[in-house]
Design a protein around this motif. Structure first.
Motif, PDB file in Angstrom:
ATOM      1  N   SER C 102       0.837  -1.195   0.000  1.00  0.00           N
ATOM      2  CA  SER C 102       0.000   0.000   0.000  1.00  0.00           C
ATOM      3  C   SER C 102       0.878   1.255   0.000  1.00  0.00           C
ATOM      4  O   SER C 102       0.428   2.335  -0.375  1.00  0.00           O
ATOM      5  CB  SER C 102      -0.970  -0.001   1.181  1.00  0.00           C
ATOM      6  N   GLY C 103       2.175   1.102   0.351  1.00  0.00           N
ATOM      7  CA  GLY C 103       3.090   2.227   0.225  1.00  0.00           C
ATOM      8  C   GLY C 103       3.339   2.630  -1.219  1.00  0.00           C
ATOM      9  O   GLY C 103       3.828   3.719  -1.489  1.00  0.00           O
ATOM     10  N   LEU C 105       0.855   2.695  -3.495  1.00  0.00           N
ATOM     11  CA  LEU C 105      -0.439   2.992  -4.127  1.00  0.00           C
ATOM     12  C   LEU C 105      -0.435   4.288  -4.918  1.00  0.00           C
ATOM     13  O   LEU C 105      -1.203   4.452  -5.862  1.00  0.00           O
ATOM     14  CB  LEU C 105      -1.548   3.054  -3.065  1.00  0.00           C
ATOM     15  N   GLY C 106       0.458   5.204  -4.530  1.00  0.00           N
ATOM     16  CA  GLY C 106       0.505   6.463  -5.252  1.00  0.00           C
ATOM     17  C   GLY C 106       1.050   6.300  -6.660  1.00  0.00           C
ATOM     18  O   GLY C 106       0.945   7.216  -7.474  1.00  0.00           O
ATOM     19  N   VAL C 108       0.715   3.156  -8.621  1.00  0.00           N
ATOM     20  CA  VAL C 108       0.025   2.211  -9.510  1.00  0.00           C
ATOM     21  C   VAL C 108      -1.420   2.674  -9.698  1.00  0.00           C
ATOM     22  O   VAL C 108      -1.964   3.404  -8.873  1.00  0.00           O
ATOM     23  CB  VAL C 108       0.034   0.772  -8.946  1.00  0.00           C
TER      24      VAL C 108
END
Lengths: 286, 273, 249
Positions: C102-103, C105-106, C108
């Motif tokens: 989730s780190g 996520l910016g 993809v």
């Protein structure tokens, strides 16, 4: 709270109120029963009718099994399609109604839609659709879709409003776009409950899909109603047995879906334990 | 960065998967079954496409015919039918409570430690629940003829299972301590029931009753469609006569009663239970 | 790297929590903010990546004022700022690996995120980081099955997954026991030094701050009252930050 305190001041006060309530209840029962036109003859003829009724119900008559099967299939189709459309539409509506994620201009219309969909019994909605789009399965599908949007939308909204903001905040702090925040921060928190009430709704739709036919909205209900009116009670009995079996099969399948998605079961797990493992929670309020 | 390549291979076993292959297969099977069911249903369901396309227009037409509602209809017949609906729901719930109490007791293993009796009681509860209230209504209309009596009995018989099951569960969750104390003091069965169990399950009992009454108010509005009394009968006849302005009044009346019932239940629950 | 200019915040008008904060953070090293509870340490950290909206002032990050950004530009700025939280703030129902990823996520697309289809580079980095934080083999454990110390290790790994230019840590050890606290601070310091990421961390434990920080910023009643190396953080200074003296030894 204040009632408690009052009760403590005077130990007899609460019971006096309770007595008044009981008397009021008794008066109401007498009054309401008097409007039911209950008479001795009516009970006697009723009991006679009942005995004849049950005598003619057994043995159940499966001779017209083709008609029965056709009705059941149509009910199943109504249940599947209304659940699919209902869940699909309830997701965006439920999300839009969540106050912790959405601005007021989105939550108010979404909330209105949910309340509107919930306010009437599915059979009443069905009868309206029958008048609008004619007899048949379409009316049933539309009616149960509306019911599903109301039910799932409401619960989905509540589930989203109860999630932990901290987990969402952490995902947002990574610079994730809103859709990714939903996918990683929000959905994981509500997924299990979502599966829970989706399978519940499928089950509820299955039950109602066997009923909407009574008002002409397709499915086995129409066959059942016709059999009742023609006094084919042995066929009625057969239909009821078929409906109850269908609902029970539906419950077993809903349990299976829940196990796969929520407990990470494999197919082998399903078939080895399904015999007696998890008791299905009975589905109420439908 | 060619140097990274062998490292990636060494980490080849680490190709990350969220689920084991067995779990993936099961999930895939469920997804496949869902899609297959939807496709099969769409292909075989008898829906006339023209009707579907036409539906929004028809709905709109229906609403224009309903508007404005003709309130003159309310006092003549609708009010009485509405009251009858409330009586059906309330009397049906009360009757269900009376009937469900003994069945619930029989279903609770800690009160009646006999498995055959428990199972028999549970069979009654399950059959009550499995039959929809509309079917119960059809049945009682067949037996007692059309009218509110059939509706009341239908509501009652449908509710027995619900109330009995939840009540039985509440009884089974009751703490054994106070009952043991009473038994030790030599209290007879009836005293153990009234002083040991009842105080523990009373709040649950009333909250179940309220919950079911709320559901029954909604359900009783429908029963009239099969002749079991209440506002459903008024709705049915208004529709058959194409009196749409009257239908509108009836729908608003049903809506109001349902909302009112919900408010009553939340208020009572807040104050009393 | 990061420069705060006259940053102020008041949740209730007239009751400022931060008053005209001026602070510059160098491109490396650990800066620790200390001060009594309720003095605005947490608000200060959260203002940097705008989890809390500052009332006025500038947040210059790489020469861009974050206070004026919104929408996509704010998100892109946030990608370069990793954050470690007091209560870990892992997504409890996701696995350790999903939390690490989730780190990213910016970077993809949401669709790829939904399918868990992250680039191989990200996966490789994630497995490496799991080794670094001592959680090799935990990839498919669910976050809610971990202990507090393990969760904070995942929290640090998640922040580092962003390949951030700055790490913020909001009381990262306050929910942990003393031994684990030291371990976590050691890990944070090691990771930050080896990857040359500057850290802005607020702490309530003065000894821990002294031990790990290169620079200490003391805050009291919404203002900076001390700014210097741990060596010059004398009892007198601590008294001016926290008030009283009975608690010292």
């Amino acid at each position: 709270m204040s009632a408690d305190a009052a009760g403590r001041d005077d130990p007899f006060r609460a019971s006096r109120w309770a007595r008044v309530a009981w008397i009021a209840l008794a008066v109401y029962v007498v009054y309401a029963s008097s409007r039911m036109e209950i008479s001795w003859e009516r009970v006697v003829t009723g009991l006679e009718n009942a005995s004849r009724f049950f005598a003619r119900m057994f043995p159940p008559n499966f001779e017209r099994w083709e008609l029965l099967l056709k009705g059941l299939l149509e009910s199943l189709e109504i249940a599947v399609l209304s659940s699919a459309f209902g869940i699909l539409l309830a997701l965006p509506v439920g999300l839009a109604a969540a106050r912790n994620l959405m601005p007021a201009w989105a939550t108010w219309p979404a909330r209105f839609v949910i309340v509107a969909c919930r306010s009437f019994h599915p059979v009443i909605v069905a009868i309206l659709f029958v008048k609008a789009v004619g007899f048949g399965a379409l009316a049933g599908i539309l009616a149960l879709t509306v019911a599903s949007i109301g039910f799932i939308g409401k619960l989905f909204t509540e589930a989203i409003e109860e999630i932990s903001d901290k987990q969402v905040e952490a995902v947002r702090a990574t610079g994730a776009p809103f859709a990714s925040v939903l996918a990683f921060g929000v959905l994981p928190q509500v997924f299990s409950r979502f599966i829970g009430f989706s399978t519940y709704q499928l089950d509820s739709n299955l039950r109602n899909s066997t009923m909407v036919g009574i008002v002409g909205a397709g499915g086995i209900g129409g066959t059942l109603f016709a059999a009742f009116q023609r006094f084919d009670y042995d066929f009625v009995c057969a239909i009821l047995i078929a409906i109850i079996s269908l609902i029970m099969v539906g419950e077993v399948m809903a349990t299976g879906v829940r196990k796969v998605f929520l407990e990470g079961a494999t197919l082998a797990d399903l078939f080895s334990r399904s015999g007696r493992a998890v008791r299905v929670r009975p589905l109420e309020g439908d | 960065m060619p140097a990274a390549q062998p490292a990636a291979d060494a980490h080849g076993a680490q190709r990350w998967r969220r689920f084991t292959s067995g779990q993936r297969l099961a999930r895939f099977a469920v997804h496949l079954a869902i899609v297959a069911a939807i496709v099969a249903a769409i292909r075989s369901v008898e829906v006339i496409p023209e009707f579907l396309v036409d539906a929004p227009e028809q709905m709109l037409d229906l609403f224009t015919r309903m508007w404005p509602p003709d309130w003159a209809h309310y006092p003549d017949t609708i009010h009485e039918a509405l009251m009858e609906t409330i009586h059906i729901a309330s009397l049906g719930t009360l009757l269900a409570l009376v009937l469900a109490l003994p069945v619930g007791v029989l279903a609770a293993n800690n009160l009646v430690p006999s498995t055959p009796v428990n199972l028999f009681a549970k069979l009654i509860l399950v059959s009550s629940r499995s039959v929809n209230s509309l079917v119960w209504a059809l049945l009682f209309v067949g037996i007692f003829g059309p009218g509110a009596l059939a509706g009341t009995l239908a509501i009652a018989f449908r509710s027995i299972g619900f109330v009995g099951k939840l009540f039985g569960e509440a009884l089974e969750e009751a703490q054994a301590g106070p009952i043991e104390a009473l038994t030790a003091a030599g209290a007879p069965w009836t005293s153990r029931m009234t002083f040991g169990y009842w105080p523990q399950v009373e709040p649950a009992f009333w909250s179940i009753a309220l919950f079911r009454w709320d559901i029954n108010v909604r359900e009783s509005a429908v029963l009239g469609l099969v002749g079991a009394g209440g506002i459903g009968m008024a709705l049915d006849s208004a529709m058959n006569l194409f009196q749409w302005d009257r239908v509108a009044v009836i729908l608003i009346a049903i809506f109001a009663v349902v909302v009112l019932a919900e408010i009553v239940v939340t208020q009572v629950r807040k104050r009393v239970i | 790297m990061l420069e705060l200019k006259r940053l102020s915040k008041s949740y209730v008008p007239g009751k400022p929590v931060l008053v005209d904060i001026d602070l510059e953070i160098a491109a490396r090293g650990i800066t620790s903010v200390i001060g009594p509870s309720g003095t605005g340490k947490s608000t200060l950290i959260r203002c940097v990546n705008r989890l809390v909206e500052p009332t006025s002032g500038e947040i210059l990050f790489d020469g861009v004022d974050l206070a004026g950004l919104s929408g996509q530009r704010l998100r892109h700025a946030r990608r370069h700022i990793g954050m470690v939280f007091q209560e870990y703030n892992l997504v409890e129902r996701l696995t350790v690996m999903e939390n690490l990823l989730s780190g990213r996520l910016g970077y993809v697309s949401p669709w790829a995120a939904w399918r868990r289809a992250f680039p191989p580079d990200d996966l490789r980095a994630a497995f490496e980081l799991l080794d670094v934080v001592g959680l090799a083999g935990y990839a498919n454990r669910r976050a809610d099955a971990l202990s507090g110390g393990q969760r904070q290790r995942v929290g640090i790994a998640r922040a580092v997954m962003q390949r951030p230019k700055l790490l913020l840590a909001d009381e990262p050890t306050s929910s942990l026991d003393p031994k684990t606290s030291v371990e976590i601070m050691q890990l944070l310091a090691d990771v930050a030094r080896s990857r040359e990421i500057p850290v802005l961390v607020n702490m309530h434990d003065v000894e821990l701050a002294r031990r790990f920080a290169d620079r200490i910023v003391g805050m009291s009643e919404g203002r900076i009252v001390y700014d210097g190396p741990p060596a010059t953080l004398t009892d007198g200074v601590l008294k001016s930050i926290y008030g009283g003296e009975a608690w010292l030894h």
